[in-house]
Design a protein around this motif. Structure first.
Motif, PDB file in Angstrom:
ATOM      1  N   LYS A 286     -20.337  34.142  13.051  1.00  0.00           N
ATOM      2  CA  LYS A 286     -21.047  33.086  12.303  1.00  0.00           C
ATOM      3  C   LYS A 286     -21.460  31.938  13.207  1.00  0.00           C
ATOM      4  O   LYS A 286     -22.493  31.306  12.987  1.00  0.00           O
ATOM      5  CB  LYS A 286     -20.207  32.572  11.138  1.00  0.00           C
ATOM      6  CG  LYS A 286     -18.806  32.101  11.519  1.00  0.00           C
ATOM      7  CD  LYS A 286     -17.778  33.153  11.273  1.00  0.00           C
ATOM      8  CE  LYS A 286     -16.477  32.846  11.990  1.00  0.00           C
ATOM      9  NZ  LYS A 286     -15.372  33.655  11.543  1.00  0.00           N
TER      10      LYS A 286
ATOM     11  N   ILE B  71     -15.491  29.404   1.455  1.00  0.00           N
ATOM     12  CA  ILE B  71     -15.892  30.397   2.455  1.00  0.00           C
ATOM     13  C   ILE B  71     -15.075  30.290   3.728  1.00  0.00           C
ATOM     14  O   ILE B  71     -15.503  30.765   4.773  1.00  0.00           O
ATOM     15  CB  ILE B  71     -17.423  30.344   2.737  1.00  0.00           C
ATOM     16  CG1 ILE B  71     -17.892  28.918   2.990  1.00  0.00           C
ATOM     17  CG2 ILE B  71     -18.191  30.965   1.597  1.00  0.00           C
ATOM     18  CD1 ILE B  71     -19.378  28.826   3.336  1.00  0.00           C
ATOM     19  N   ASN B  72     -13.904  29.687   3.607  1.00  0.00           N
ATOM     20  CA  ASN B  72     -12.975  29.739   4.744  1.00  0.00           C
ATOM     21  C   ASN B  72     -11.609  30.149   4.216  1.00  0.00           C
ATOM     22  O   ASN B  72     -10.991  29.430   3.419  1.00  0.00           O
ATOM     23  CB  ASN B  72     -12.901  28.395   5.470  1.00  0.00           C
ATOM     24  CG  ASN B  72     -11.954  28.472   6.656  1.00  0.00           C
ATOM     25  OD1 ASN B  72     -10.776  28.171   6.550  1.00  0.00           O
ATOM     26  ND2 ASN B  72     -12.448  28.950   7.798  1.00  0.00           N
ATOM     27  N   GLY B  73     -11.168  31.335   4.630  1.00  0.00           N
ATOM     28  CA  GLY B  73      -9.920  31.888   4.112  1.00  0.00           C
ATOM     29  C   GLY B  73      -8.695  31.113   4.563  1.00  0.00           C
ATOM     30  O   GLY B  73      -7.748  30.908   3.801  1.00  0.00           O
ATOM     31  N   THR B  74      -8.719  30.665   5.834  1.00  0.00           N
ATOM     32  CA  THR B  74      -7.553  29.972   6.383  1.00  0.00           C
ATOM     33  C   THR B  74      -7.244  28.700   5.600  1.00  0.00           C
ATOM     34  O   THR B  74      -6.109  28.469   5.177  1.00  0.00           O
ATOM     35  CB  THR B  74      -7.818  29.612   7.863  1.00  0.00           C
ATOM     36  OG1 THR B  74      -8.088  30.826   8.556  1.00  0.00           O
ATOM     37  CG2 THR B  74      -6.642  28.910   8.498  1.00  0.00           C
TER      38      THR B  74
ATOM     39  N   TYR C 117      -6.090  35.426  10.206  1.00  0.00           N
ATOM     40  CA  TYR C 117      -7.141  34.759   9.426  1.00  0.00           C
ATOM     41  C   TYR C 117      -7.837  33.668  10.245  1.00  0.00           C
ATOM     42  O   TYR C 117      -9.025  33.459  10.115  1.00  0.00           O
ATOM     43  CB  TYR C 117      -6.563  34.086   8.174  1.00  0.00           C
ATOM     44  CG  TYR C 117      -5.817  34.988   7.221  1.00  0.00           C
ATOM     45  CD1 TYR C 117      -6.056  36.364   7.180  1.00  0.00           C
ATOM     46  CD2 TYR C 117      -4.872  34.464   6.337  1.00  0.00           C
ATOM     47  CE1 TYR C 117      -5.367  37.177   6.298  1.00  0.00           C
ATOM     48  CE2 TYR C 117      -4.191  35.268   5.449  1.00  0.00           C
ATOM     49  CZ  TYR C 117      -4.431  36.622   5.435  1.00  0.00           C
ATOM     50  OH  TYR C 117      -3.747  37.410   4.558  1.00  0.00           O
ATOM     51  N   ALA C 118      -7.039  32.962  11.052  1.00  0.00           N
ATOM     52  CA  ALA C 118      -7.550  31.748  11.681  1.00  0.00           C
ATOM     53  C   ALA C 118      -8.421  32.064  12.900  1.00  0.00           C
ATOM     54  O   ALA C 118      -8.265  33.109  13.537  1.00  0.00           O
ATOM     55  CB  ALA C 118      -6.382  30.851  12.094  1.00  0.00           C
ATOM     56  N   GLU C 119      -9.336  31.158  13.208  1.00  0.00           N
ATOM     57  CA  GLU C 119     -10.146  31.261  14.424  1.00  0.00           C
ATOM     58  C   GLU C 119      -9.259  31.034  15.645  1.00  0.00           C
ATOM     59  O   GLU C 119      -8.172  30.442  15.534  1.00  0.00           O
ATOM     60  CB  GLU C 119     -11.241  30.196  14.404  1.00  0.00           C
ATOM     61  CG  GLU C 119     -12.227  30.339  13.272  1.00  0.00           C
ATOM     62  CD  GLU C 119     -12.942  31.687  13.299  1.00  0.00           C
ATOM     63  OE1 GLU C 119     -13.565  32.017  14.310  1.00  0.00           O
ATOM     64  OE2 GLU C 119     -12.846  32.417  12.306  1.00  0.00           O
TER      65      GLU C 119
ATOM     66  N   ASP D 228     -11.443  26.035  11.669  1.00  0.00           N
ATOM     67  CA  ASP D 228     -11.135  26.239  10.255  1.00  0.00           C
ATOM     68  C   ASP D 228     -10.835  24.910   9.575  1.00  0.00           C
ATOM     69  O   ASP D 228     -11.512  24.524   8.627  1.00  0.00           O
ATOM     70  CB  ASP D 228      -9.915  27.164  10.103  1.00  0.00           C
ATOM     71  CG  ASP D 228     -10.181  28.577  10.611  1.00  0.00           C
ATOM     72  OD1 ASP D 228     -11.147  29.192  10.129  1.00  0.00           O
ATOM     73  OD2 ASP D 228      -9.427  29.051  11.476  1.00  0.00           O
TER      74      ASP D 228
ATOM     75  N   ASP E 206     -16.177  26.110  10.649  1.00  0.00           N
ATOM     76  CA  ASP E 206     -16.416  27.523  10.307  1.00  0.00           C
ATOM     77  C   ASP E 206     -17.159  27.610   8.963  1.00  0.00           C
ATOM     78  O   ASP E 206     -18.139  28.350   8.829  1.00  0.00           O
ATOM     79  CB  ASP E 206     -15.054  28.237  10.241  1.00  0.00           C
ATOM     80  CG  ASP E 206     -15.159  29.673   9.784  1.00  0.00           C
ATOM     81  OD1 ASP E 206     -15.503  30.528  10.614  1.00  0.00           O
ATOM     82  OD2 ASP E 206     -14.917  29.950   8.585  1.00  0.00           O
TER      83      ASP E 206
ATOM     84  N   LYS F  54     -21.027  28.957   8.069  1.00  0.00           N
ATOM     85  CA  LYS F  54     -21.301  29.973   7.045  1.00  0.00           C
ATOM     86  C   LYS F  54     -22.273  29.469   5.985  1.00  0.00           C
ATOM     87  O   LYS F  54     -23.155  30.207   5.547  1.00  0.00           O
ATOM     88  CB  LYS F  54     -19.987  30.418   6.413  1.00  0.00           C
ATOM     89  CG  LYS F  54     -19.095  31.218   7.379  1.00  0.00           C
ATOM     90  CD  LYS F  54     -17.694  31.379   6.819  1.00  0.00           C
ATOM     91  CE  LYS F  54     -16.806  32.230   7.719  1.00  0.00           C
ATOM     92  NZ  LYS F  54     -15.392  32.190   7.304  1.00  0.00           N
TER      93      LYS F  54
ATOM     94  N   GLY G  41     -11.509  36.925   2.196  1.00  0.00           N
ATOM     95  CA  GLY G  41     -12.502  36.277   3.046  1.00  0.00           C
ATOM     96  C   GLY G  41     -12.209  36.329   4.525  1.00  0.00           C
ATOM     97  O   GLY G  41     -12.974  35.808   5.328  1.00  0.00           O
ATOM     98  N   ALA G  42     -11.102  36.932   4.912  1.00  0.00           N
ATOM     99  CA  ALA G  42     -10.761  37.021   6.334  1.00  0.00           C
ATOM    100  C   ALA G  42      -9.759  38.152   6.505  1.00  0.00           C
ATOM    101  O   ALA G  42      -9.290  38.738   5.531  1.00  0.00           O
ATOM    102  CB  ALA G  42     -10.165  35.697   6.814  1.00  0.00           C
TER     103      ALA G  42
HETATM  104  N1  HSE Z   1     -11.270  31.939  10.251  1.00  0.00           N
HETATM  105  C1  HSE Z   1     -12.126  32.499   9.269  1.00  0.00           C
HETATM  106  C2  HSE Z   1     -11.547  32.181   7.897  1.00  0.00           C
HETATM  107  C3  HSE Z   1     -12.203  33.989   9.489  1.00  0.00           C
HETATM  108  O1  HSE Z   1     -10.402  31.749   7.806  1.00  0.00           O
HETATM  109  O2  HSE Z   1     -12.253  32.335   6.899  1.00  0.00           O
HETATM  110  C4  HSE Z   1     -13.288  34.658   8.689  1.00  0.00           C
HETATM  111  O3  HSE Z   1     -14.561  34.205   9.055  1.00  0.00           O
END
Ligand code: HSE
Length: 438
Positions: free
Chosen positions: A104, A157-160, A187-189, A195, A200, A204, A307-308
């Motif tokens: 992204k 739109i951020n799972g973390t 999950y995390a970048e 995040d 992030d 998106k 989402g992740a």
């Molecule tokens: N770090 C992102 C999230 C991973 O937590 O959503 C998925 O793009």
């Protein structure tokens, strides 16, 4: 005649390993997957132990080798970050290869340049995995919702951050401990600031807005606030006022501002947002994401799911690879159809006798209000191997009583036998209701 399609994987981290694992086990999935071959894989360290088996002669530490390999027809970029990802994507396009990417950050900043190069080279760059992990949202915006005039796209739109906020709200969990867990779960970048500071999500929403409204979005102009300064007391106060706190990304069409070039005015932002408890986005918890699209004439449609994480994101990556494989097959056949669009059957299926279906059940009996009725019903279920989750008597009066039972999961055959036996018991007048129970 199906031809093998060579896949070149750039990166074998969380998402890359998920992709390799799907390609390594095609059984039970769409038959096109069996035509995909993991031809070359770029990794950082050849010696590192891996969760997925890849022949060592296919591994390299030089990503250019993957892109340039003549056996690679589709390049899958799951390295993340801006460079060298952007350069590798452009190199693949120049070599006439379609690209699938989950990146992204690159698409939000260099999407225009990449799309222009792809169009000139006659190749596709597909990005389903870049937004919403496993949730199909890019393809719906590009295709299924194409007849709509989109008014607004909003979502989690951020799972973390959603994972962190949910755990904090539900359990009062500690911010740093939950962030660490989200990192361990993949999950995390790499840099979790992306995040928690909202960047992030901003990447998106810029991508989603570009697709929904049809014009490029200036990524650097998206106002962005993350959750790092959010205090527990604000979550408490919001809860007391009937709201949940979510990190929402929003892109909406605004009233015309008379732009001389006719450019469409949009309001785009990422910020912690109070969401009423009865709003469709309020129930989205944990690593799940949800995107609410509002348009004319569809009204509101929501896309929801994980989402992740490795599997969900890989699911979206492989879906894009399949799209490219379908187009390749279409182009190489004489008057054939795209196998995915045509959706022709690819195996036989049959419906089993309903006695083989297993489910939980809700049943209500009309009974006499007499000693021993509940006991006899309970014993009868037990004799037929039906385990009861709860049994409650309602409305006992002179006219009788209602007994409501919820069972554990059981085969329909055993359930029918039990119901037949129970309705013949003394004191049981009728089976008044029988529903499934999820
Ligand atoms: N770090 C992102 C999230 C991973 O937590 O959503 C998925 O793009």
């Amino acid at each position: 005649m199906a031809t093998r399609i060579g896949i070149g994987l750039l990166g074998l981290g969380t998402v890359g390993a998920g992709v390799a694992s799907i390609l390594n086990s095609p059984e039970g999935r769409h038959p096109l997957i069996a035509d995909l071959e993991l031809a070359r894989v770029a990794v950082r360290d050849l010696q590192r132990s891996r969760p997925v088996a890849i022949p060592t002669d296919r591994l390299t530490t030089d990503p250019n080798e993957v892109v340039d390999d003549p056996n690679v027809h589709v390049v899958v970029e799951v390295i993340g970050g801006i460079e060298p990802a952007r350069t590798l994507i452009m190199r693949a396009i120049s070599a006439g290869k379609s690209v699938v990417t989950a990146n992204k950050a690159v698409i939000a900043r260099h999407g225009e340049e990449i799309a222009a190069a792809a169009a000139a080279a006659g190749v596709y760059v597909l990005i389903e995995a870049a937004v919403g992990g496993g949730i199909p949202i890019i393809e719906p915006l590009k295709q299924s919702l194409g007849s709509n005039r989109i008014e607004r796209v909003s979502g989690i739109i951020n799972g973390t951050t959603n994972y962190i906020l949910s755990r904090m709200a539900d359990e009062g969990a500690d911010y740093h401990a939950v962030l660490k867990e989200a990192q361990e779960l993949g999950y995390a970048e790499a840099d979790p600031a992306a995040d928690v500071d909202g960047h992030d999500a901003a990447d998106k929403i810029a991508i989603l807005a570009g697709l929904a409204f049809g014009g490029p979005i200036e990524r650097s102009a998206v106002p962005t606030t993350g959750i790092s300064n959010l205090q527990g007391r604000d979550v408490d106060y919001a809860t007391q006022l009937g709201y949940g706190v979510k990190l929402l990304a929003v892109a909406e069409r605004l009233e015309s501002d008379g732009d001389p070039m006719g450019s469409l005015p949009l309001g785009v932002r990422v910020q912690p947002t109070l969401v009423p408890k009865d709003h469709p986005l309020a129930g989205v918890s944990g690593v799940n994401n949800a995107i609410l699209v509002e348009g004319d004439p569809i009204g509101r449609v929501m896309f929801y799911g994980p989402g992740a994480g490795s599997g969900p994101t890989a699911s979206a990556v492989v879906a894009d690879i399949l799209n490219i494989a379908g187009i390749r097959q279409l182009n190489s056949s004489d008057g054939g159809l795209d196998p995915l669009l045509a959706a022709s059957s690819w195996r036989s299926c049959h419906l089993v006798d309903s006695s083989r279906i297993r489910q939980r059940n809700y049943v209500r009996f009309n009974t006499e209000d007499a000693p021993g009725v509940i006991g006899r019903i309970g014993s009868c279920f037990g004799e037929q191997g039906v385990s009861i989750q709860s049994i409650v008597q309602f409305d006992a009066c002179d006219e009788g009583a209602e007994i409501v039972v919820i069972t554990h999961e059981v085969g329909n055959g055993a359930m029918q036998n039990a119901l037949q036996a129970i309705t013949s018991l003394p004191g049981v007048r009728s089976l008044a209701a029988h529903f499934g129970c999820f």
